[in-house]
Design a protein around this motif. Structure first.
Motif, mmCIF file in Angstrom:
data_model
loop_
_atom_site.group_PDB
_atom_site.id
_atom_site.type_symbol
_atom_site.label_atom_id
_atom_site.label_comp_id
_atom_site.label_asym_id
_atom_site.label_seq_id
_atom_site.Cartn_x
_atom_site.Cartn_y
_atom_site.Cartn_z
ATOM 1 N N HIS A 280 67.832 -120.355 -73.564
ATOM 2 C CA HIS A 280 67.054 -119.365 -74.310
ATOM 3 C C HIS A 280 67.505 -119.327 -75.773
ATOM 4 C CE1 HIS A 280 64.596 -115.875 -75.062
ATOM 5 N NE2 HIS A 280 65.633 -115.157 -75.421
ATOM 6 N N THR A 281 68.799 -119.417 -75.997
ATOM 7 C CA THR A 281 69.309 -119.454 -77.367
ATOM 8 C C THR A 281 68.681 -120.598 -78.145
ATOM 9 O OG1 THR A 281 71.423 -118.472 -76.732
ATOM 10 C CG2 THR A 281 71.389 -119.729 -78.767
ATOM 11 N N MET A 282 68.599 -121.779 -77.523
ATOM 12 C CA MET A 282 68.056 -122.939 -78.221
ATOM 13 C C MET A 282 66.554 -122.791 -78.468
ATOM 14 S SD MET A 282 70.715 -124.520 -78.876
ATOM 15 C CE MET A 282 69.988 -125.961 -79.656
ATOM 16 N N ARG A 283 65.839 -122.166 -77.556
ATOM 17 C CA ARG A 283 64.399 -121.961 -77.776
ATOM 18 C C ARG A 283 64.167 -121.029 -78.955
ATOM 19 N NH1 ARG A 283 64.207 -121.944 -72.018
ATOM 20 N NH2 ARG A 283 64.399 -119.678 -71.964
ATOM 21 N N ALA A 493 72.461 -127.240 -72.926
ATOM 22 C CA ALA A 493 71.501 -126.289 -72.371
ATOM 23 C C ALA A 493 70.652 -126.935 -71.280
ATOM 24 C CB ALA A 493 70.607 -125.734 -73.479
ATOM 25 N N SER A 494 70.195 -128.182 -71.521
ATOM 26 C CA SER A 494 69.351 -128.847 -70.525
ATOM 27 C C SER A 494 70.143 -129.209 -69.278
ATOM 28 C CB SER A 494 68.702 -130.102 -71.125
ATOM 29 O OG SER A 494 69.681 -131.024 -71.545
ATOM 30 N N GLU A 867 65.202 -131.969 -72.928
ATOM 31 C CA GLU A 867 64.871 -131.180 -71.749
ATOM 32 C C GLU A 867 65.692 -131.592 -70.556
ATOM 33 O OE1 GLU A 867 60.970 -129.134 -70.390
ATOM 34 O OE2 GLU A 867 60.713 -131.257 -70.323
ATOM 35 N N GLY A 868 66.077 -132.842 -70.464
ATOM 36 C CA GLY A 868 67.002 -133.186 -69.394
ATOM 37 C C GLY A 868 66.529 -134.319 -68.541
#
Length: 909
Positions: A280-283, A493-494, A867-868
């Motif tokens: 969420h932080t990265m978004r 994050a991903s 995204e991963g």
């Protein structure tokens, strides 16, 4: 006309305003090509040739760019300033050349900027360069490694471990960290200790506290007083003692500010202070970077948010120092600017730290133009940047040693405290930290002098027990991975999201708890692929990949060396039977799943039949413990330790059923707690009932258990047709049923107490919505707001295939990284617009039944950056395929029917 290509529409919109006439700015929507998710996309036998696929959406984007290039003067690639951005630019060039949309003499320029501001963008346009092939090679090496590991290791998991989903190069090591910490917690043996703290008074009646630290010339550490008897002996001595000040030492100290944020430190602080998950932080940071509408102008508020650099540009430092001087005065401004250097290995020093693009945009001035989470994150970034250029905080740390004379004994006590004599950067920002009960920074001591007598006011004797290390939070796991050199900041994050999506871990009270499935996967990898989940090995591989980006080693050479060893390890277990794998895991995990019993009896003896041997079993839904006498004995229990104290989860007898005389027991199964009546009798299964969602097992008594066992119950007759309405608990939760209509109970409804009127209402609402199934019934949804252009509400709902947003009959499924709680109105508008464009603006309608036909080739969705992992492929219909030509090296492959089963392995940026 010059054609400029960036990743996202938001970025394109912002930059287009800066460049104006003479430029057309288009968005690629992330990557335009990717490896098809099936075997053969990377061919080690052909020197790791990679076959790329352009999906349907990307085909349209490339066509739009190709049309714009007709008659254009040049192509300018302005993707993000990192390895992934370089790769996107390279993919665009390759795809356009295959489409013959680039003439041989058409200039191609690569420009990079760290902030989306008019000054940064226009300055970057003056200094173009070519695509950095070393960065592209590093991307290719990472992508190939992640593909080869995932698509080689994941099928092994599927065959050997039922229920396992996938394995990845970095994902598996991150999972091991979580599982290793859980093992530490389970093995931890709590130790008793006591503390003695005296409240003393100075002659001026000023109170303070001092802790016992020594006795009779020997030091006493925190765990030295281990019994209540020892503590009582010290207490009696201190009760009768005379106290005096032995020494007073005051030392001035300074605390320096932390540098501006990097990707990982931003994720950690946002988690600690704002409660944001890293994803969420990265978004939110992405939107602040790409541009936000402030007073009618779209501006990028922060610099690029994927970075491990801690330095700021000279002009940015000057701007920050100007704010410090203006807002806080000269006393808070150092004589010279502070310079920071990163401690991270292989940091990309060309990147600035994360900072505001314009320090005159103070958080309080632009708060109204931002969404709440954007405002919070922007303020965090702004204050950290300001504090990084402020004076150090000045403190005075005081230590007072106290002597207590008791008969012939001398006891030593110590009081510590700190006083902030000048707050410095602390006036603006203080880094979030875990709570420390022994932290004395804010404790202030009264003035005292050597030899001064003291008086005892109170004496606290407290029993303590040592506690195991805490589970990782998402922030602390990111920090640990960074310390070990595992992964890259842009992938953290991903990776965490992948672990949650695979149900390898879950979040409980903001801590990561490994699921049984995750623990089994880690145990398997440690048993048969130990080298590839070692922390040092993974960190060293990251270092080798960074050497590729520095042009120090050739990427094919790195892959050859890795692949030779890796395939040898895989070949070594291909012939292993599942039973052999289970036996190996059973032996490895025995200390965890069969801890020693206090009475010394064999922990593997079945507690139900008394003769069977308990062992690890693997089923469709994961691991569990079962009895060797199955099916005569149906005893099972979860793989995880039931009581959290190393003991086995035992059945709790609630009482006896008055009708049958059988025991009613509360048990823990693979799918959670449940009620059981009696025991298995031959081939007959005993009656069982699950607990309603949210029910605390500890609150279940005999009366409630019997009522649950009586479900489904008749609530009453429907007033329209006199047919019964039933209430029960099914696979998808509590429900009411009338005929073939099932309606889920809503929060606040009690399946044991719901009345006829409420049940009729739920049935009627379900029928109005047209729902037929009880799981995916019509959801009224949550209104996000009115459409800014077309009017009418935009609603987010829960659907059969996941959450979606809806407007005027057009439905758009939420992306994987969005939830009904986090989706914003602006994001919903974009999704609906994209869906409308795809369907021609028509609402989604149910297609008439048609004769089954072979499926058309379907390309994989464009991957969002960082995204991963690849999405799983769908099973292709049986069809004889025409002969195909082998694609030439480096060419793009058209979308094809995907493989039967596809792992999801990638950890790449």
């Amino acid at each position: 006309m010059n054609v400029v290509v960036v990743e996202s529409p938001a970025k394109a919109k912002t930059i287009n305003k800066y460049l104006g006439r003479g430029y057309e700015v288009l968005a690629s929507f992330g990557h335009v090509r990717d490896l098809p998710p099936k075997d053969g996309s990377v061919d080690p036998d052909a020197d790791f040739r990679m076959i790329w696929e352009v999906d349907g959406k990307a085909q349209k984007r490339i066509a739009d760019i190709a049309r714009a290039l007709k008659g254009a003067d040049k192509l300018i690639l302005a993707t993000d300033p990192d390895r992934e951005g370089e790769a996107i630019s390279w993919h665009l060039i390759e795809a356009l050349r295959e489409k013959r949309a680039l003439s041989p003499d058409q200039p191609i320029e690569r420009v990079v900027f760290n902030a989306i501001t008019k000054q940064a963008v226009t300055e970057a346009m003056k200094h173009p360069r070519v695509v950095d092939q070393a960065l592209v090679d590093a991307y290719l090496a990472r992508r190939a490694l992640d593909y080869l590991v995932g698509f080689t290791l994941s099928p092994v998991l599927w065959r050997k471990l039922p229920g396992a989903r996938s394995a990845g190069r970095v994902q598996s090591v991150a999972l091991r960290l979580v599982c290793d910490r859980e093992l530490e917690i389970e093995k931890f043996v709590s130790q008793e200790y006591w503390s003695l703290v005296a409240t003393l008074l100075t002659p001026r009646q000023e109170a303070f506290q001092a802790r016992l630290v020594g006795a009779d010339g020997k030091k006493i550490t925190r765990l030295d007083i281990g019994t209540g008897a020892e503590a009582e002996a010290f207490k009696q001595a201190l009760e009768a003692a005379r106290y005096s000040v032995a020494s007073v030492e005051a030392k001035p100290t300074r605390r320096n500010p932390q540098p501006p944020f990097t990707t990982s430190t931003l994720q950690q602080e946002a988690s600690r202070k704002l409660g944001f998950a890293p994803a969420h932080t990265m978004r939110v940071a992405q939107r602040l970077y790409e541009g936000v509408d402030i007073d009618g102008e779209t501006v990028g508020l922060i610099t690029y948010m994927r970075t491990d650099g801690v330095q700021m540009a000279p002009e940015a430092i000057a701007s920050v120092r100007s704010v410090v001087k203006e807002d806080y005065g000269d006393r808070y401004l150092p004589a010279s600017p502070r310079q920071y250097q990163t401690k991270a290995k292989n940091a990309q020093e060309a990147h600035e730290a994360i900072r505001p693009t314009d320090m005159t945009r103070r958080p309080r001035d632009i708060k109204r133009g931002l969404e709440p989470d954007q405002a919070k994150l922007y303020e965090l970034i702004y204050m950290r940047a300001v504090a990084s250029q402020m004076e150090s905080a000045e403190l005075e740390r005081t230590t007072v040693d106290i002597t207590a004379q008791a008969g012939g004994r001398t006891l030593d006590l110590r009081a510590t405290g700190s006083v902030i004599t000048f707050d410095g950067f602390l006036a603006v920002y203080q880094e979030g930290r875990d709570e420390d009960p022994d932290d004395d920074e804010s404790r202030r001591l009264p003035a005292m002098s050597q030899g001064e007598p003291l008086k005892k006011q109170a004496l606290d004797v407290t029993q303590h027990f040592t506690e195991p290390p805490p589970r990782y939070s998402e922030a602390s796991l990111v920090k640990r991975m960074e310390e070990l050199g595992i992964g890259r900041p842009s992938t953290y994050a991903s990776i965490l999201q992948v672990l949650k999506d695979r149900n390898y871990v879950r979040i409980d009270k903001r801590r990561l708890v490994p699921e049984d499935r995750g623990r089994i996967v880690v145990a398997f990898l440690e048993s048969f692929f130990s080298r590839y989940v070692e922390y040092d090995f993974t960190a060293d591989l990251e270092e080798q990949l960074d050497r590729v980006s520095n042009n120090e080693i050739e990427w094919h050479q790195l892959l050859r060396r890795f692949w030779t060893d890796f395939t040898g390890a895989v070949d070594g277990i291909k012939d292993l039977k599942i039973s052999e794998v289970i036996d190996a895991l059973d032996a490895m995990l025995a200390p965890h799943i069969f801890p020693a019993r206090e009475d010394g009896s064999d922990p593997r003896v079945c507690t139900t039949c008394g003769t069977g041997r308990l062992s690890l079993k693997l089923g469709r839904f994961g691991a569990f413990i079962g009895c060797s006498n199955y099916p005569e004995c149906r005893y099972t229990r979860p793989f995880s330790v039931g009581n959290g104290e190393g003991g086995e989860a035992e059945n709790k007898v609630l009482g006896q059923d008055p009708d049958t005389g059988f025991d009613v027991t509360l048990r823990s199964g693979r799918f959670g707690p449940y009620i059981q009546l009696g025991e298995a009798n031959g081939g007959d299964k005993p009656k069982r009932a699950g607990l309603p969602k949210g029910t605390d097992p500890g609150s279940v008594d005999l009366e409630m258990a019997l009522r649950l066992l009586s479900l489904p119950r008749e609530v009453g007759k429907h007033p329209e047709d006199g047919e019964p309405i039933l209430a029960g608990i099914g696979r998808f939760g509590s429900y009411v049923q009338h005929g073939k209509t099932y309606a889920n109970l809503e929060p606040g409804d009690d399946v044991l107490a719901i009345g006829l009127n409420r049940a009729v209402t739920l049935i009627a609402e379900k029928r109005e919505k047209g729902g037929k199934g009880r799981r995916f019934g019509g959801d009224p949804g949550k209104t996000l707001g009115d459409h800014p252009d077309q009017g009418g509400p935009i609603v987010v709902k829960a659907g059969r295939y996941g959450p979606y947003v809806s407007h005027n009959g057009i439905n758009a499924t939420l992306p994987k990284d969005k939830t009904p709680e986090t989706i914003t109105l602006a994001e919903a508008v974009a999704l609906i617009a994209e869906r409308a464009e795809k369907t021609g603006g028509a609402p989604k309608r149910k297609a008439p039944a048609k004769k089954a036909a072979a499926p058309k080739p379907k390309a994989k969705d464009t991957k969002a950056k960082d995204e991963g992992e690849a999405k799983p492929a769908k099973k292709a219909a049986p069809k004889k395929a025409p002969a195909k030509k082998t694609p030439a090296k480096g060419t793009t492959k058209k979308p094809a029917a995907k493989a039967r089963k596809t792992p999801e392995p990638a950890d790449s940026e």
